[in-house]
Design a protein around this motif. Sequence first.
Motif, PDB file in Angstrom:
ATOM      1  N   ALA A  35       0.825  -1.210   0.000  1.00 57.16           N
ATOM      2  CA  ALA A  35       0.000   0.000   0.000  1.00 57.16           C
ATOM      3  C   ALA A  35       0.856   1.255   0.000  1.00 57.16           C
ATOM      4  CB  ALA A  35      -0.932  -0.003   1.208  1.00 57.16           C
ATOM      5  N   ASN A  89       0.225   3.407  -3.204  1.00 53.33           N
ATOM      6  CA  ASN A  89      -0.842   4.365  -2.891  1.00 53.33           C
ATOM      7  C   ASN A  89      -0.318   5.560  -2.115  1.00 53.33           C
ATOM      8  OD1 ASN A  89      -2.982   2.749  -3.947  1.00 53.33           O
ATOM      9  ND2 ASN A  89      -2.915   1.499  -2.113  1.00 53.33           N
ATOM     10  N   ALA A 126      -3.984   6.528   2.310  1.00 52.29           N
ATOM     11  CA  ALA A 126      -4.847   5.388   2.032  1.00 52.29           C
ATOM     12  C   ALA A 126      -5.240   4.742   3.355  1.00 52.29           C
ATOM     13  CB  ALA A 126      -4.128   4.380   1.144  1.00 52.29           C
ATOM     14  N   THR A 127      -6.396   4.114   3.372  1.00 58.90           N
ATOM     15  CA  THR A 127      -6.886   3.519   4.610  1.00 58.90           C
ATOM     16  C   THR A 127      -6.681   2.012   4.625  1.00 58.90           C
ATOM     17  OG1 THR A 127      -9.115   3.193   3.748  1.00 58.90           O
ATOM     18  CG2 THR A 127      -8.655   5.312   4.848  1.00 58.90           C
ATOM     19  N   LYS A 183      -8.936  -0.115   4.975  1.00 64.61           N
ATOM     20  CA  LYS A 183      -9.991  -0.691   4.131  1.00 64.61           C
ATOM     21  C   LYS A 183      -9.516  -0.892   2.698  1.00 64.61           C
ATOM     22  CE  LYS A 183     -14.566   0.481   2.407  1.00 64.61           C
ATOM     23  NZ  LYS A 183     -15.597   1.513   2.407  1.00 64.61           N
ATOM     24  N   ASP A 184      -8.668   0.000   2.220  1.00 59.97           N
ATOM     25  CA  ASP A 184      -8.167  -0.067   0.853  1.00 59.97           C
ATOM     26  C   ASP A 184      -7.148  -1.186   0.641  1.00 59.97           C
ATOM     27  OD1 ASP A 184      -9.648   2.257   0.234  1.00 59.97           O
ATOM     28  OD2 ASP A 184      -7.988   3.535   0.895  1.00 59.97           O
ATOM     29  N   ALA A 185      -6.490  -1.626   1.694  1.00 63.99           N
ATOM     30  CA  ALA A 185      -5.363  -2.541   1.539  1.00 63.99           C
ATOM     31  C   ALA A 185      -5.509  -3.882   2.246  1.00 63.99           C
ATOM     32  CB  ALA A 185      -4.090  -1.855   2.052  1.00 63.99           C
TER      33      ALA A 185
END
Length: 105
Positions: A56, A60, A64-65, A67-69
């Motif tokens: 991530a 990213n 980034a959170t 949730k994204d990774a």
Amino acid sequence: MIVADIMNSEPYVLHPEDTILTSSNFMKEERVRNLPVVDKNGKLLGMMTLREIIEALYSNSPKATVKDAMLREIVTVRPETPLKGAIEVMLMNRFGCLPVIDNEK
């Protein structure tokens, strides 16, 4: 011996809205490589591992959170699972951790 005999019953956790950078710092401070991601009710949503954090941060924004990774497809065991069975699952899948879920709670 069963999983409940050796499991950590109060693990550190992350939340989906935590940032990757915050998660990375927390994992470094606590010296852990894998953390469950839970919602506000404590329901398991996924896992964050050191590998996901590295990927991530590489691909990213630092904003980034989790949730994204996070990993979303999680293999779990129950507290009454025989320890030998849990170890076999970890070895076969090359897991560094294995979340324990008690559906009765």
